[in-house]
Structure formats: structure tokens, C-alpha cells
Design an enzyme around this catalytic site. Structure first.
Site, PDB file in Angstrom:
ATOM      1  N   ASP A  32       0.763  -1.103  -0.154  1.00 42.49           N
ATOM      2  CA  ASP A  32      -0.093   0.106  -0.124  1.00 42.49           C
ATOM      3  C   ASP A  32       0.758   1.238  -0.151  1.00 42.49           C
ATOM      4  OD1 ASP A  32      -3.083   0.574   0.964  1.00 42.49           O
ATOM      5  OD2 ASP A  32      -1.719   2.139   1.046  1.00 42.49           O
ATOM      6  N   HIS A 102     -10.319  -5.074  -3.578  1.00 44.24           N
ATOM      7  CA  HIS A 102      -8.877  -5.257  -3.034  1.00 44.24           C
ATOM      8  C   HIS A 102      -8.894  -5.792  -1.461  1.00 44.24           C
ATOM      9  CE1 HIS A 102      -9.562  -1.198  -2.740  1.00 44.24           C
ATOM     10  NE2 HIS A 102      -8.898  -1.105  -1.406  1.00 44.24           N
TER      11      HIS A 102
HETATM   12  P1  5GP Z   1      -9.703   1.440   0.110  1.00 45.29           P
HETATM   13  O1  5GP Z   1     -10.342   1.688  -1.086  1.00 45.29           O
HETATM   14  O2  5GP Z   1      -9.756   0.009   0.686  1.00 45.29           O
HETATM   15  O3  5GP Z   1     -10.310   2.383   1.348  1.00 45.29           O
HETATM   16  O4  5GP Z   1      -8.215   1.982   0.271  1.00 45.29           O
HETATM   17  C1  5GP Z   1      -7.559   2.065  -1.097  1.00 45.29           C
HETATM   18  C2  5GP Z   1      -6.058   1.686  -0.698  1.00 45.29           C
HETATM   19  O5  5GP Z   1      -4.934   1.987  -1.765  1.00 45.29           O
HETATM   20  C3  5GP Z   1      -5.414   2.890   0.220  1.00 45.29           C
HETATM   21  O6  5GP Z   1      -4.869   2.315   1.357  1.00 45.29           O
HETATM   22  C4  5GP Z   1      -4.339   3.583  -0.444  1.00 45.29           C
HETATM   23  O7  5GP Z   1      -3.202   4.115   0.224  1.00 45.29           O
HETATM   24  C5  5GP Z   1      -4.113   2.753  -1.643  1.00 45.29           C
HETATM   25  N1  5GP Z   1      -3.497   3.223  -2.889  1.00 45.29           N
HETATM   26  C6  5GP Z   1      -4.324   4.276  -3.516  1.00 45.29           C
HETATM   27  N2  5GP Z   1      -3.568   4.630  -4.619  1.00 45.29           N
HETATM   28  C7  5GP Z   1      -2.455   3.745  -4.676  1.00 45.29           C
HETATM   29  C8  5GP Z   1      -1.322   3.609  -5.519  1.00 45.29           C
HETATM   30  O8  5GP Z   1      -1.389   4.086  -6.674  1.00 45.29           O
HETATM   31  N3  5GP Z   1      -0.431   2.950  -5.354  1.00 45.29           N
HETATM   32  C9  5GP Z   1      -0.449   1.740  -4.162  1.00 45.29           C
HETATM   33  N4  5GP Z   1       0.538   1.070  -3.918  1.00 45.29           N
HETATM   34  N5  5GP Z   1      -1.536   2.222  -3.192  1.00 45.29           N
HETATM   35  C10 5GP Z   1      -2.700   2.780  -3.383  1.00 45.29           C
END
Ligand code: 5GP
Ligand code: ZN
Length: 114
Positions: A32, A102
Site C-alpha cells: 500500500d 482489493h
Molecule cells: P480503500 O479503497 O480500501 O479504502 O483503500 C485503497 C488503498 O489503496 C489505500 O490504502 C491507499 O493508500 C491505496 N492506494 C491508493 N492509490 C494507490 C497507488 O497508486 N498505489 C498503491 N500502491 N496503493 C494505492
């Protein structure tokens, strides 16, 4: 299979860099970008599905494989014994930000709910 503006589809296609920790035909895992625990990995199906409501679009074997890969990357990261959380944020109240299904794999410290 992919959505033009989906950041995780772009990571799966190699168009955006990520710290990939596990790479196979149908499932990918990477760090992340904004880790909230000493180990914070994301496990995704390569095929785009937005959320759990669309999980029927994935082959059953891939759904199973997501969990197996979560376990494998936790083991490789050294947190299998200490324990870890596997979490899907689904929808607005869960603050889902990326609409490509995810699983967060988090560990390396005591975790709380929620
Ligand atoms: P959620 O949708 O479950 O709330 O969180 C999405 C997760 O994706 C977050 O923890 C954020 O830090 C991560 N994230 C968002 N954009 C990117 C990216 O471009 N690369 C990576 N490696 N993680 C990402
Ligand atoms: Zn996607």
C-alpha cells in the site's frame, strides 16, 4: 477486463509502478502506498471488479486464490505467526477509495477495530 481510469488495473498492467510482492496469472499483491501498519499489503484480482457486489464476475477459483495469496504474502512478510487482519472496505461508510476490489493485509503491530 479492465477499466480505463482504474489505478489498480494500471498497476496490474504494469503502467503504474508498485512495490509488487506477489505476481501470478490472476492475482497480484503489492505494498500500500500509504501503509497504516508496519506491513500493509493489497491483494487484488487482475480482473476488474469494483466491489463485493460484483464478485460473481470472478471465477470461483480466483476468489479462493485471493485468500490463499493473502496468507502467502503474510507468511513471506513474517507476520503469519504474530497475526494480521484481512480487510475489504466496501462502499461509502467503509471509505472505499479505489473501486477495484482489493484486500488489505495488515500486521506487524496490535490492530484495533474498526
Ligand atoms: P480503500 O479503497 O480500501 O479504502 O483503500 C485503497 C488503498 O489503496 C489505500 O490504502 C491507499 O493508500 C491505496 N492506494 C491508493 N492509490 C494507490 C497507488 O497508486 N498505489 C498503491 N500502491 N496503493 C494505492
Ligand atoms: Zn480495475
Amino acid at each position: 477486463m479492465s477499466e480505463a481510469d482504474c489505478i489498480f488495473c494500471k498497476i496490474a498492467a504494469g503502467e503504474i509502478d508498485a512495490e509488487v510482492v506477489h505476481d501470478e496469472d490472476d492475482v497480484l499483491a503489492f505494498e500500500d502506498i500509504n501503509g497504516k501498519a508496519p506491513v500493509h499489503l493489497l491483494v487484488i484480482p487482475r480482473q476488474h471488479v469494483a466491489n463485493l457486489e460484483e464478485i460473481g464476475g470472478l471465477p470461483d477459483a480466483v476468489v479462493k486464490r485471493l485468500f490463499e495469496v493473502a496468507s502467502a504474502v503474510a507468511e513471506n512478510a513474517g507476520i503469519a505467526e504474530s497475526g494480521y487482519a484481512v480487510r475489504v472496505n466496501n462502499g461509502p461508510d467503509a471509505r472505499q477509495e479505489v473501486f477495484h476490489l482489493h484486500m488489505h493485509v495488515m500486521g506487524g503491530r496490535k490492530l484495533g477495530m474498526p
